[in-house]
Structure formats: C-alpha cells, structure tokens
Design an enzyme around this catalytic site. Structure first.
Site, PDB file in Angstrom:
ATOM      1  N   ARG A  61      12.477  -7.265   2.195  1.00 45.55           N
ATOM      2  CA  ARG A  61      12.338  -5.823   1.965  1.00 45.55           C
ATOM      3  C   ARG A  61      13.548  -5.011   2.450  1.00 45.55           C
ATOM      4  NH1 ARG A  61       6.719  -2.840   3.615  1.00 45.55           N
ATOM      5  NH2 ARG A  61       7.510  -2.678   5.711  1.00 45.55           N
ATOM      6  N   ARG A 107       3.427  -7.815  13.952  1.00 45.85           N
ATOM      7  CA  ARG A 107       2.708  -6.779  13.181  1.00 45.85           C
ATOM      8  C   ARG A 107       1.499  -7.383  12.475  1.00 45.85           C
ATOM      9  NH1 ARG A 107       7.088  -4.525   9.487  1.00 45.85           N
ATOM     10  NH2 ARG A 107       5.517  -3.111   8.694  1.00 45.85           N
ATOM     11  N   LYS A 137       0.815  -1.221   0.000  1.00 41.55           N
ATOM     12  CA  LYS A 137       0.000   0.000   0.000  1.00 41.55           C
ATOM     13  C   LYS A 137       0.847   1.269   0.000  1.00 41.55           C
ATOM     14  CE  LYS A 137      -1.157  -0.034   4.946  1.00 41.55           C
ATOM     15  NZ  LYS A 137       0.079  -0.734   5.286  1.00 41.55           N
ATOM     16  N   ARG A 147      14.297  -2.260   7.580  1.00 40.00           N
ATOM     17  CA  ARG A 147      13.576  -1.618   8.678  1.00 40.00           C
ATOM     18  C   ARG A 147      13.668  -2.530   9.887  1.00 40.00           C
ATOM     19  NH1 ARG A 147       7.691   0.255   6.654  1.00 40.00           N
ATOM     20  NH2 ARG A 147       7.215  -0.410   8.769  1.00 40.00           N
TER      21      ARG A 147
HETATM   22  P1  AMP Z   1       3.822   1.370   8.606  1.00 44.03           P
HETATM   23  O1  AMP Z   1       4.977   2.022   7.918  1.00 44.03           O
HETATM   24  O2  AMP Z   1       2.493   1.913   8.147  1.00 44.03           O
HETATM   25  O3  AMP Z   1       3.890  -0.132   8.570  1.00 44.03           O
HETATM   26  O4  AMP Z   1       3.933   1.792  10.164  1.00 44.03           O
HETATM   27  C1  AMP Z   1       5.043   1.447  10.945  1.00 44.03           C
HETATM   28  C2  AMP Z   1       4.682   1.494  12.431  1.00 44.03           C
HETATM   29  O5  AMP Z   1       4.259   2.830  12.773  1.00 44.03           O
HETATM   30  C3  AMP Z   1       3.527   0.594  12.851  1.00 44.03           C
HETATM   31  O6  AMP Z   1       3.924  -0.741  13.104  1.00 44.03           O
HETATM   32  C4  AMP Z   1       3.034   1.318  14.102  1.00 44.03           C
HETATM   33  O7  AMP Z   1       3.894   1.066  15.198  1.00 44.03           O
HETATM   34  C5  AMP Z   1       3.199   2.790  13.729  1.00 44.03           C
HETATM   35  N1  AMP Z   1       1.977   3.346  13.084  1.00 44.03           N
HETATM   36  C6  AMP Z   1       1.845   3.800  11.806  1.00 44.03           C
HETATM   37  N2  AMP Z   1       0.604   4.257  11.574  1.00 44.03           N
HETATM   38  C7  AMP Z   1      -0.076   4.083  12.736  1.00 44.03           C
HETATM   39  C8  AMP Z   1      -1.421   4.353  13.146  1.00 44.03           C
HETATM   40  N3  AMP Z   1      -2.334   4.872  12.302  1.00 44.03           N
HETATM   41  N4  AMP Z   1      -1.768   4.038  14.417  1.00 44.03           N
HETATM   42  C9  AMP Z   1      -0.878   3.523  15.288  1.00 44.03           C
HETATM   43  N5  AMP Z   1       0.391   3.233  14.980  1.00 44.03           N
HETATM   44  C10 AMP Z   1       0.810   3.520  13.719  1.00 44.03           C
END
Ligand code: AMP
Length: 219
Positions: free
Chosen positions: A127, A171, A13, A160
């Site tokens: 990744r 996750r 996404k 990451r």
């Molecule tokens: P992502 O890059 O979207 O996978 O986000 C990485 C990490 O950021 C996630 O595993 C959460 O710890 C935190 N995170 C990102 N967006 C949110 C959200 N909307 N609510 C809570 N935690 C978030």
C-alpha cells in the site's frame, strides 16, 4: 442513511467508504484520517495520538469519543454518514449508541468487509498513498500511471509508517483483540451485514456494497 463500515486494516473499508459516500451523498468520516491530519498539524490531539499510532495501538477511547461528539454537536452528521474506523472497541460502540439515543439518531446498519489475515498482510505491504491528495495505490494491482508518482498531482507516493511489517502484525492483533468483538455486538443488535471483500476487484466490491445498501433501503 447512517452506516458503519467494519473490517480489519487493509479490508478496503476506507477506499469503499469514500467511494460510496461520494455516490450516495453521505459524509465519509474516517477517524484514522482525522488523527493523521491532527498529527501532521501537531495539534494537542495529534501530539497525544502519535505515539499510539506509530506502534499500531489504539488511541485512548476518551480522545476518539471527544472527536465524534464534536462532529455530532456541529451538525455535520445530520445528512447521513459512513463511519470508517469508528467504533473500534466495545466501550466506543456502547458510547456511540448512548450518544445517538440522546440525540434521537440511530445507526441503520454496520457492514463488515470480510477479508482473511493472509490477504490483509499482502495488501498492506503493497500500500502507498499520496501525501498531497490522500489518493491510495496498491502494488501490484492498483498502480499509478508513472511509477512512484500520484496520478492526480505528480507528488511522490509514500508508505504509511504504520504499514511497516511489524506494525501491521500488531494492528491485526489489536483488531482481533479489541475490535472484532464489536462484530458480535452489532450481530446481537441485528444490524450487521457481511460482505465478502476479497477475490474480486475494488469495483466489484463497491457493487456488492451498493446492492446491499439498496436492499436495506427497501426493508
Ligand atoms: P486507520 O486509518 O483507521 O487504520 O487508523 C489508523 C490508526 O489511528 C489506528 O491504528 C489507531 O492507532 C488510530 N485510530 C483510528 N481510529 C481509531 C479509533 N476509533 N479508536 C482508537 N484508535 C483509532
């Protein structure tokens, strides 16, 4: 157009939101990117978010909602956007709805990128990203021209920390428990689209998304 891209970690996404926002002139707003930037710069938000992110847990709703409110107030959302990684919980989805209603805005569509658990684990374990320009790579399907180095600036590619295996599993678990219920939330609101996001290359998935958005514009 105001869109939300939904999907498990590794569903693509982020990559797709960036591409499509670029092509359609929309703002790409990734809460994950904003949080990683805050952690890198050791801001107050970054200091609070770091411990949650490292173990693959969600950052508390209040912190994230504050971020989105700030974007809304600044007018950055006025020209149309794709939200990537937000909302992630039912309270976030409900708050977004109320916040937007107050500001005479609405979400046109939530688009789910559908990917199986096995594919998520396979993708996340391959990744890599560039710490300078944020470009993403994937072994073995999206390789850089020179092994381990970014095509754009030659920087050494990194993983990451939350893509390590134990964290990936958490996750995915967090996604199922806390985020998946919002798929039903948007289904009930009748603004959900579902796109098959595996078994085809990234360009084909971009085409599928663009076709769906084109169809929505006509409705
Ligand atoms: P992502 O890059 O979207 O996978 O986000 C990485 C990490 O950021 C996630 O595993 C959460 O710890 C935190 N995170 C990102 N967006 C949110 C959200 N909307 N609510 C809570 N935690 C978030």
């Amino acid at each position: 157009m105001n869109l939300i891209f939904l999907g498990p970690p590794g569903s693509g996404k982020g990559t797709q939101a960036k591409r499509i926002a670029g092509q359609l002139g929309l703002l790409h707003l990734s809460t994950g990117d904003l949080l990683r930037e805050a952690v890198k710069n050791s801001t107050e938000l970054g200091k609070k978010a770091k411990a949650y992110m490292e173990v693959g847990e969600l950052v508390p709703d209040t912190l994230i909602i504050g971020l989105i409110e700030e974007k809304l107030r600044s007018g950055q959302l006025d020209g149309g956007f794709i939200l990537d990684g937000f909302p992630r919980t039912i309270p976030q989805a409900e708050t977004l709805k109320q916040m937007f209603a107050k500001n005479n805005k609405n979400i046109n569509r939530s688009i789910l990128l559908d990917v199986s658990d096995a594919e998520v684990i396979r993708r996340l374990s391959g990744r890599f990203y560039c710490p300078i320009c944020n470009a993403g790579y994937n072994y073995p399907h999206q390789l850089p021209k020179k092994e381990g180095l970014c095509d754009n600036d030659g920087a050494k590619l990194m993983r990451r920390p939350d893509d390590e295996e134990a964290v990936v599993k958490n996750r995915l678990d967090v996604y199922k428990r806390q985020t998946e219920p919002i798929v039903d939330f948007y289904r009930k609101e009748t603004i959900l689209s579902e796109i098959a996001a595996e078994g085809a290359g990234p360009d084909e998935i971009t085409n599928r998304l663009l076709q769906e958005i084109k169809r929505l514009k006509k409705v």
